[in-house]
Design a protein around this motif. Structure first.
Motif, short mmCIF file in Angstrom:
data_model
loop_
_atom_site.label_atom_id
_atom_site.label_comp_id
_atom_site.label_asym_id
_atom_site.label_seq_id
_atom_site.Cartn_x
_atom_site.Cartn_y
_atom_site.Cartn_z
N GLN A 39 54.57 26.21 59.46
CA GLN A 39 55.05 27.59 59.43
C GLN A 39 55.75 27.89 58.10
O GLN A 39 56.24 26.98 57.43
N ALA B 264 59.26 22.14 58.40
CA ALA B 264 58.33 23.27 58.48
C ALA B 264 57.15 22.97 59.39
O ALA B 264 56.42 23.89 59.77
N SER C 207 58.57 28.62 57.16
CA SER C 207 60.01 28.63 57.35
C SER C 207 60.44 27.19 57.60
O SER C 207 59.68 26.39 58.14
N GLU C 208 61.66 26.85 57.19
CA GLU C 208 62.16 25.51 57.44
C GLU C 208 63.67 25.56 57.60
O GLU C 208 64.35 26.45 57.10
N LEU C 209 64.17 24.61 58.35
CA LEU C 209 65.60 24.46 58.54
C LEU C 209 66.00 23.07 58.10
O LEU C 209 65.42 22.08 58.55
N GLN D 159 59.01 35.82 67.60
CA GLN D 159 58.22 34.87 66.83
C GLN D 159 56.73 35.08 67.07
O GLN D 159 56.32 35.54 68.14
N THR E 82 55.48 30.41 65.94
CA THR E 82 55.75 30.13 64.53
C THR E 82 56.55 31.28 63.94
O THR E 82 56.44 32.42 64.40
N SER E 83 57.35 30.98 62.96
CA SER E 83 58.09 32.02 62.23
C SER E 83 57.17 32.56 61.14
O SER E 83 57.11 32.01 60.04
N GLY E 84 56.41 33.58 61.47
CA GLY E 84 55.45 34.13 60.53
C GLY E 84 54.07 33.52 60.73
O GLY E 84 53.82 32.73 61.65
#
Length: 249
Positions: A215, A170, A217-219, A90, A149-151
């Motif tokens: 970030q 996010a 990205s999200e879950l 990451q 962070t993812s990216g």
């Protein structure tokens, strides 16, 4: 031996904290440098005489972890040498706190100075909304903090004239001084659908003066997750029934 790999040798820097690359943190340890608290298992390499030890949680930390599921699972890094830290490739972001506070999801913390303190805080929801991010960590004091962070992240500036919104899944962190509110935007025509089939879920709104880190990205929270609001709360209806929603126009 010749190889393009030799372009990735150790970064030469006198800075106590530095990025070896975007996915790896380099921390100098020595007699003049305080120990560093790092995410358990995040050490990928080290040089010199570096010692690793478990971080003993205080009774309050253990109780908060049991009640909320939010905690910092850390190890102590000390000695005389250089330690390299990373987690799942990451991106690493270094922040300098100067008697300031940052609210952050514990899963995004890579390392922090032992001079910083933290405690678990609840993210208030006016409508009993269930989902990710109900609790977070409030880190404060003076020292360095590394988050992941993812990216490449987006940093949004919040002012009294401009309220900001972000997907709750996010958001990585925000300035503690900001006032937050979690919302579920639905319409009466699509009360059983999250955003009318758009795939969008809960939002966090931010008011005041400060910054928000988001970030790319999200879950989504698990569909079976419920809080005290039960079945209806998990579907955006809150503890107040249908009136508990923030209705769309």
């Amino acid at each position: 031996m010749q190889s393009s790999l030799f372009g990735y040798t150790e970064v030469q820097s006198q800075d106590r904290w530095a990025l070896q690359n975007r996915q790896m943190l380099r921390v100098l340890l020595g007699p003049q440098n305080q120990e560093v608290l790092a995410r358990k298992g995040s050490m990928v390499a080290f040089t010199g005489g570096v010692d690793f030890d478990g971080h003993m949680q205080a009774a309050g930390e253990r109780q908060a972890a049991r009640q909320t599921g939010e905690q910092l699972d850390l190890m102590r890094c000390s000695g005389n040498g250089t330690v390299f830290l990373a987690n799942m490739a990451q991106a690493v972001q270094i922040l300098d706190l100067n008697n300031e506070g940052l609210t952050v999801d514990g899963q995004y913390v890579l390392a922090l100075d032992s001079t910083l303190s933290w405690n678990v805080v609840r993210i208030e929801s006016q409508h009993g909304i269930a989902g990710a991010g109900g609790y977070n960590l409030e880190v404060g004091g003076t020292g360095k903090l590394a988050v992941m962070t993812s990216g490449k992240p987006l940093v949004m500036q919040v002012t009294p004239q401009q309220e900001c919104f972000a997907d709750a899944d996010a958001v990585v962190a925000w300035t503690t001084s900001l006032v937050t509110r979690m919302e579920a935007q639905t319409t009466s025509q699509r009360i059983w659908s999250r955003r009318g089939g758009t795939g969008e879920g809960w939002n966090l709104s931010f008011q005041g003066q400060g910054y928000v880190i988001v970030q790319p990205s999200e879950l989504l929270p698990p569909t079976t997750f419920t809080d005290a609001g039960g079945y209806l709360a998990n579907r955006g209806m809150g503890q107040q029934g249908m009136r508990g929603n923030t209705w769309g126009s």
